[in-house]
Scaffold this motif. Structure first.
Motif: not given
Lengths: 418, 418
Positions: B345, A306-308, B297, A280, B301-302, B276, A304, A311-312
């Motif tokens: 995404s 997983a910024y959002s 952010s 992240s 998104e990812r 993404s 991955v 996504a996590k």
């Protein structure tokens, strides 16, 4: 043997060009055990240049000059050399034929300006330039060696490797003093604590020198020994290295030009292990560092970013309640991210980061610089809290380094605690 | 006003560290129209340092020193300053409280060694360090300004920006000649073609100067005008910029310190679009660059670093037959990766890379440097082939830059073709 490096050129002084030439020459002279005593950058100005020649000549055995040898009006180095040595210019047939061939091969017309570059100081041996038209000069007088090369890095490097270094090595002949140097690379321990843990330095070093060089990736310790034989300098160095390792060995991840990602790559490849990462706050930096290593597809399965939160949850199967109860920046989420990436990828190891890199995103309980790193292998899942600084990019560097260091310690069975 | 820059540190002399500090300081002093007359690197050795202080003090109005201010035994700069100015050390309460806070925030124990850093020369005003523990010193004596800062670049830069530059500007007073400079940043066009498209340079520039500075991220054009008033220098510069933009504007993504990822961030944030990315060959570099931007952010998104084929199929839903028939490095796979990441995404845009970065991995039909970049928005999915060079890290940089540039052109409705 003492040496000075003189770089000529306004573009270096005004900071438009980094002085990579001085670094290259400094490192090569050091390899030959020549003591680089001073390095300076001088204006494209005749009196400044000649003044520095004079000063350098008084204090050194070897003077290495680069820059100001081009064919145009602002290149004054050759003129300064002629005046400084009270000599004159003569045409070198050897250099003239080099220049003619250079143009011939490229199908270009030889100009008068370029032909003039075959004029060299009478006192000098030409240093031939296979990569350009300006020759260098090698002058020996009063037991001093005075070397002049063009400032174009690619041309200068060719001359150093083909002519200057072999000739210097020959002149140095039998050495009186031998030096050996090693850089021990640590991470995860501040400079002051490292210093304290080494205890009595005088006793540890017994005359050798030790420098601490900190950066966001850790503290480098440079140790140099000297002696009257190479073997004895080496023995001393190995002895000190051994002692230092016994005191702070767990923080030392490598030596000299090693990169932590390269050490990880070797450990994983040797053991035939696969790694996947879930990032992240580091935003892809860990994956990027690992895939900088050639052959990374052997051990790096996937990453991955997983910024959002979506996504996590969607990709990494982090529990939505865990995020709701602890926040996305938490020990629990770091652990679940590591678990998730390991499980979906079928890798042997999962590594994960979540944190607040700044400058925005802090909350009353979670300051900028707070980072959690999770790691899972086939036996155990764990996570650790870190507190870094204020700067976003440095924080990304620090967090990626801490994550790779946790992985290194995991692979080597070293505890994560200080 | 004449200035000398003195860098203290063996690691620079022996070529282990590039002297980026001198370049940064040189460029900032030049911006203030201060003439950087000399720059040098000195051993961590008291007599060498004091000798250079003396020489610099004789010939300059401003002396800027960096390095050797750390808390350990090899940091001797402060001692040299005290002896050179025949002063003594006194404790600065202001600095002591800075140091205490620095440790408090990081939850670390303050050591005696660090506490000692609050001792500063009596003659000096402290330059406070918000990014580390060693304070700098500002000394004014005999109409000369003597500035000392730590060698850690990040700490030195903070002090320059917050204290040194504003104070120098105040001391300098009225100017005679005014210079204005702009850097126009291009990508996706080679230097020689850019040069040709600009046509008659003399006519274009009318006395101004233009330099082309190429790198793996594109070609920077640096234009400088000068005049006897600031307004007239600025007018000339704006006129030239206008003309250049009319000739090669589509390749110019920004100016001065702009980063392509920063331009993208602004475009996406302003339009409230989500992006993404799916990376194979760039290995996380695109995600890393985008998440370097504060506030990323909002639009990022990812990312998926789909290094293995399994990751491409499982996460990105790339068709296994497409990989079998065309290979993972193909136009088709790039397009499906972009489509896949956009779809899973729910982002507005998907960007994807696949290629061979080298040195290994080439096949008879697919050489090192071959890269496909795919992009999908709500209307269209497309992909483009690129051929870069031999070097793995440069290829990653080039591929990430090309991908971001495709995205920029997509957002601005500029065609991908030259």
């Amino acid at each position: 043997m003492k040496a000075e490096i003189i770089t000529i050129g306004d573009e270096i002084l005004i900071g438009q060009t980094l002085n990579t030439n001085a670094a290259f020459i400094g490192s090569k002279l050091t390899d030959l055990q020549i003591d680089v005593s001073f390095s300076c950058v001088v204006h494209d100005n005749e009196s400044d240049i000649k003044n520095e020649f004079k000063k350098a000549y008084e204090h050194n055995d070897i003077i290495v000059v680069t820059g100001g040898l081009g064919p145009t009006h602002d290149d004054v180095t050759r003129k300064c050399v002629v005046e400084f040595f009270k000599t004159e210019l003569i045409q070198s047939e050897e250099v003239l034929s080099d220049i003619k061939r250079f143009f011939e091969v490229r199908g270009r017309q030889l100009t008068k300006t370029n032909e003039g570059q075959a004029l060299i100081p009478k006192i000098a041996a030409p240093i031939r330039n296979s990569r350009g038209t300006a020759p260098g000069f090698w002058i020996e007088k009063n037991k001093r060696i005075f070397i002049v090369m063009p400032g174009v890095p690619y041309e200068m490097k060719g001359m150093m490797e083909n002519f200057v270094l072999p000739n210097l090595e020959e002149r140095i002949g039998e050495r009186q003093i031998f030096k050996r140097t090693i850089n021990l690379l640590t991470t995860g321990i501040p400079e002051s604590i490292l210093y304290d843990r080494l205890g009595n330095l005088e006793q540890l070093l017994g005359g050798a020198s030790l420098a601490f060089l900190p950066s966001q990736f850790g503290v480098k310790m440079r140790i140099t020994t000297q002696s009257d034989t190479d073997q004895s300098a080496l023995n001393k160095l190995e002895d000190i290295e051994q002692k230092i390792r016994s005191l702070v060995g767990k923080f030392i991840f490598g030596k000299n030009d090693d990169l932590l990602e390269g050490i990880i790559a070797k450990l994983l490849t040797d053991r035939n292990l696969k790694l996947s990462v879930a990032e992240s706050c580091t935003g892809g930096l860990i994956a990027n560092r690992l895939t900088n290593i050639s052959g990374s597809s052997k051990f790096f399965e996937r990453g991955v970013v997983a910024y959002s939160n979506a996504a996590k949850v969607e990709i990494l199967k982090v529990n939505e309640d865990t995020i709701a109860n602890n926040g996305a920046v938490s020990l629990e989420v770091a652990m679940q991210m590591a678990e998730g990436i390991k499980s979906i990828s079928g890798s042997d190891l999962g590594l994960a980061t979540t944190g607040i890199m700044g400058p925005t995103g802090a909350t009353p309980t979670k300051p900028v610089g707070l980072v959690y790193i999770g790691i899972c292998d086939d036996k155990i899942c764990t996570a650790k809290e870190f507190r870094f600084g204020e700067d976003r990019l440095l924080n990304k560097d620090r967090a990626s380094q801490a994550a790779l260091e946790m992985l290194r310690r995991n692979l080597l069975g070293i505890s994560y605690d200080d």
